[in-house]
Design an enzyme around this catalytic site. Structure first.
Site, PDB file in Angstrom:
ATOM      1  N   GLU A 163       0.831  -1.210   0.000  1.00  0.00           N
ATOM      2  CA  GLU A 163       0.000   0.000   0.000  1.00  0.00           C
ATOM      3  C   GLU A 163       0.865   1.258   0.000  1.00  0.00           C
ATOM      4  O   GLU A 163       0.616   2.183   0.769  1.00  0.00           O
ATOM      5  CB  GLU A 163      -0.934  -0.001   1.212  1.00  0.00           C
ATOM      6  CG  GLU A 163      -1.985  -1.087   1.165  1.00  0.00           C
ATOM      7  CD  GLU A 163      -3.089  -0.889   2.197  1.00  0.00           C
ATOM      8  OE1 GLU A 163      -2.851  -0.226   3.218  1.00  0.00           O
ATOM      9  OE2 GLU A 163      -4.198  -1.397   1.973  1.00  0.00           O
ATOM     10  N   GLU A 237      -6.477  -7.775  -1.051  1.00  0.00           N
ATOM     11  CA  GLU A 237      -6.956  -7.932   0.327  1.00  0.00           C
ATOM     12  C   GLU A 237      -8.457  -7.723   0.328  1.00  0.00           C
ATOM     13  O   GLU A 237      -8.935  -6.586   0.275  1.00  0.00           O
ATOM     14  CB  GLU A 237      -6.301  -6.907   1.257  1.00  0.00           C
ATOM     15  CG  GLU A 237      -4.841  -7.201   1.514  1.00  0.00           C
ATOM     16  CD  GLU A 237      -4.216  -6.212   2.488  1.00  0.00           C
ATOM     17  OE1 GLU A 237      -4.938  -5.620   3.316  1.00  0.00           O
ATOM     18  OE2 GLU A 237      -2.991  -6.027   2.405  1.00  0.00           O
TER      19      GLU A 237
HETATM   20  C1  GLA Z   1      -4.219  -2.852   4.859  1.00  0.00           C
HETATM   21  C2  GLA Z   1      -2.864  -3.520   4.982  1.00  0.00           C
HETATM   22  C3  GLA Z   1      -2.904  -4.794   5.745  1.00  0.00           C
HETATM   23  C4  GLA Z   1      -3.745  -4.652   6.991  1.00  0.00           C
HETATM   24  C5  GLA Z   1      -5.133  -4.194   6.597  1.00  0.00           C
HETATM   25  C6  GLA Z   1      -6.079  -4.005   7.760  1.00  0.00           C
HETATM   26  O1  GLA Z   1      -4.900  -3.301   3.804  1.00  0.00           O
HETATM   27  O2  GLA Z   1      -2.300  -3.755   3.713  1.00  0.00           O
HETATM   28  O3  GLA Z   1      -1.593  -5.147   6.079  1.00  0.00           O
HETATM   29  O4  GLA Z   1      -3.150  -3.717   7.808  1.00  0.00           O
HETATM   30  O5  GLA Z   1      -5.053  -2.943   5.980  1.00  0.00           O
HETATM   31  O6  GLA Z   1      -6.206  -5.157   8.478  1.00  0.00           O
END
Ligand code: GLA
Length: 594
Positions: A163, A237
């Site tokens: 991210e 995700e």
């Molecule tokens: C983001 C991050 C993950 C985690 C999620 C929340 O997407 O990439 O590592 O922190 O948020 O659980």
């Protein structure tokens, strides 16, 4: 895996292909560092039996390089064994080696020793950061390169950073990380992943962009429409639930709602990775924290309301997903493995206790004119202290107003001549001290409650006392500083000291010891501490994690493989209020009920 398969995961059309054949990724995240090694294969088999074809995992740099240049890829940290196990079970692997991973993990997986450099700029091309990444990747990459698809292994894709679009402090960072992977032999498909706050700035040339979300909001739909039509779409995700922080309600996400969104994602022809498929536990001091204006440390349980519970048990989500995914397989799904047995053991009677003050004889203190933050303390071969508590002590000659100047990270129990007088934290920054006779000892036991894992403030995660503490506007000087890291070596050495039988006059904080007797083969259990206030639980020297009566988490997962037949030593480090006994139960309590 056959060695003659050569054409890896390819993203040249709206569908992925693997070895030239179309493939839809039905993925799930399980982190090896959140599941006891003895259960890796159990959880992976349960994953396979749900119809998942791809495992995704992060790699936590802080566990693999606890001190600069000292690497650990053994036992619980044996990443190669985990990837091989996934391959044996018949799962492909998408590796997410960061080096920053977020993941509700201490400092997003970055080692705290990076912060010894006062100019450190994490997640950038700052030379000190690049040098450390390069030396970590020199160790990590040769271990995973042979496990790639092109070499006959299960790794079909590798994610670059995590991210980055929501951080975006340096547009050279992603190219650097990508190059650091390629130059060390990573040859599978590269990915980046971003959520809504990073859509704009995320991505790097040569890596497929993927997306993170929980609900198909109008914003997400708009973004999906804008994504390149000639590329496959992967929800890297898909958040099956959410994580918890102390003092706030436990998060859940309705199974039916989740499954209807997953159904729609699949109908849209997209690939998906369930984050988390099985969350497990952030054991010990490994939880991270959120800080979007207010610092909020996360709990140890990473149950996440995921399809498999913290202890690996089936949920409604699991069963519904299995039905759904079965439709995407031409063959029957494997049988579901049995759940692991759970047991409520007889309650453990506290046998003896040891005041914290008496344990200090095991640790050499450090004298300093001024307070020194944890990371810069002269311990651990020049790597500073990473986790746990630090005790700062000095002598004062009178009372008055103690002012922390907001230099406490994150929470300090304050004592005068070993008598508790109050707590300093982000909210409470002043504490009155009564006048005493002559010299008195002022002690601040400062706890690192977990470094932030997400957001702007990563570079500012120094812990302990990060500046002066004042008494009547005068900075305190001449400190004696003791690192209470509570590593297994320390916890095991406690038994060499002179413990006391329990009496009325128990001084706190203190360690309390009891014996859990296991008849026969040990089972999983959940430790419960009714009547206790806040502290840490150690079982056979191993740190399970923190408990705190404010909840929401009320039980600590204790995996059966960490117990042995016969006597097991439980030590509870309690800060403020001792309970009667240590209890265990067959089922987790993750939400506060009273
Ligand atoms: C983001 C991050 C993950 C985690 C999620 C929340 O997407 O990439 O590592 O922190 O948020 O659980």
């Amino acid at each position: 895996m056959a060695k003659n398969m050569r054409q890896g995961l390819t993203a040249n059309s709206s569908q992925f292909t693997l070895n030239g054949e179309p493939i839809r990724i039905l993925g799930g995240s399980i982190h090896y560092f959140r599941v006891p090694r003895a259960y890796w294969s159990d959880r992976l088999l349960k994953m396979k039996a749900c119809g998942i074809n791809t495992l995704t995992t992060y790699v936590p740099w802080n566990l693999h390089e606890p001190e600069r240049g000292v690497f650990d890829f053994q036992g619980q940290q044996d990443l190669e064994a985990y990837i091989r196990e996934a391959g044996r079970v018949g799962l492909w692997v998408i590796l997410r080696p960061g080096p920053y991973i977020c993941s509700e993990w201490e400092l997003g997986g970055l080692p705290s020793w990076l912060l010894r450099d006062p100019n450190m700029k994490l997640r950038t091309t700052y030379p000190g950061f690049m040098k450390a990444v390069n030396s970590f990747f020199d160790e990590l990459m040769p271990r995973v390169v042979p496990l790639q698809f092109h070499k006959g292994g299960p790794i079909i894709a590798v994610q670059v950073e995590n991210e980055y679009g929501s951080y975006a402090k340096d547009d050279q960072c992603l190219p650097f990380i990508k190059e650091a992977m390629l130059s060390r032999g990573i040859c599978e498909l590269l990915l980046t992943s971003d959520a809504h706050d990073g859509f704009k700035c995320g991505g790097v040339n040569g890596a497929l962009k993927t997306i993170n979300f929980q609900k198909l909001t109008p914003e997400v739909r708009k973004h999906l429409e804008k994504m390149a039509p000639e590329k496959p779409k992967l929800v890297m995700e898909y958040w099956t639930g959410w994580f918890d922080v102390w003092a706030e309600p436990h998060h859940t996400f309705k199974a039916e709602e989740m499954v209807s969104i997953v159904t729609e994602i699949l109908k849209l022809g997209m690939s998906i990775n369930l984050y988390m498929f099985h969350g497990g536990t952030s054991f010990g001091f490994m939880n991270g924290a959120t800080d979007l204006g207010t610092y909020k440390p996360q709990v140890n349980s990473y149950d996440y309301d995921a399809p498999l519970t913290e202890a690996g048990d089936y949920t409604t989500k699991y069963h519904l997903l299995r039905e759904l995914f079965a439709g995407y397989h031409s063959e029957d799904l494997p049988e579901m493995p049995l759940e692991t047995p759970k047991e409520a053991y007889p309650s453990v009677v506290i046998g003896q206790y040891l005041p914290l003050w008496e344990s200090l004889q095991l640790i050499a203190p450090h004298e300093s004119e001024r307070p020194v933050n944890m990371e810069n303390l002269p311990v651990n071969n020049g790597n500073g202290q990473s986790y746990g508590y630090t005790l700062y002590e000095t002598n004062i000659t009178g009372g008055g107003m103690l002012n922390s100047r907001n230099h406490v990270r994150d929470r300090a129990l304050v004592f005068v001549d070993k008598r508790f007088i109050g707590i300093l934290d982000y909210k409470t920054q002043e504490l009155p001290i009564r006048n005493g006779q002559g010299e008195q000892k002022l002690s601040l036991l400062v706890e690192n409650c977990g470094r932030v894992n997400y957001g702007e403030a990563l570079d500012k995660q120094h812990k302990g006392l990060i500046g002066n503490i004042e008494l009547n506007h005068v900075p305190l000087r001449d400190c004696t500083i003791t690192s209470l890291e509570m590593k297994p070596g320390f916890v095991n050495r406690l038994s060499s000291l002179c413990w006391k039988p329990l009496g009325q006059e128990t001084g706190l904080p203190a360690f309390f010891q009891g014996t859990l007797i296991v008849d026969g083969v040990p089972s999983d259990t959940f430790i419960k501490l009714p009547g206790w206030s806040k502290g840490v639980v150690f079982v056979n020297g191993q740190n399970l994690g923190r408990y705190w009566s404010i909840g929401p988490q009320q039980t600590l997962y204790l995996p059966g493989p960490w117990l042995k037949t016969g006597q097991n030593e439980i030590i509870v480090f309690e800060e403020q209020k001792k309970g009667n006994d240590i209890q265990s139960t067959c089922s987790p309590h993750l939400a506060k009920t009273s």
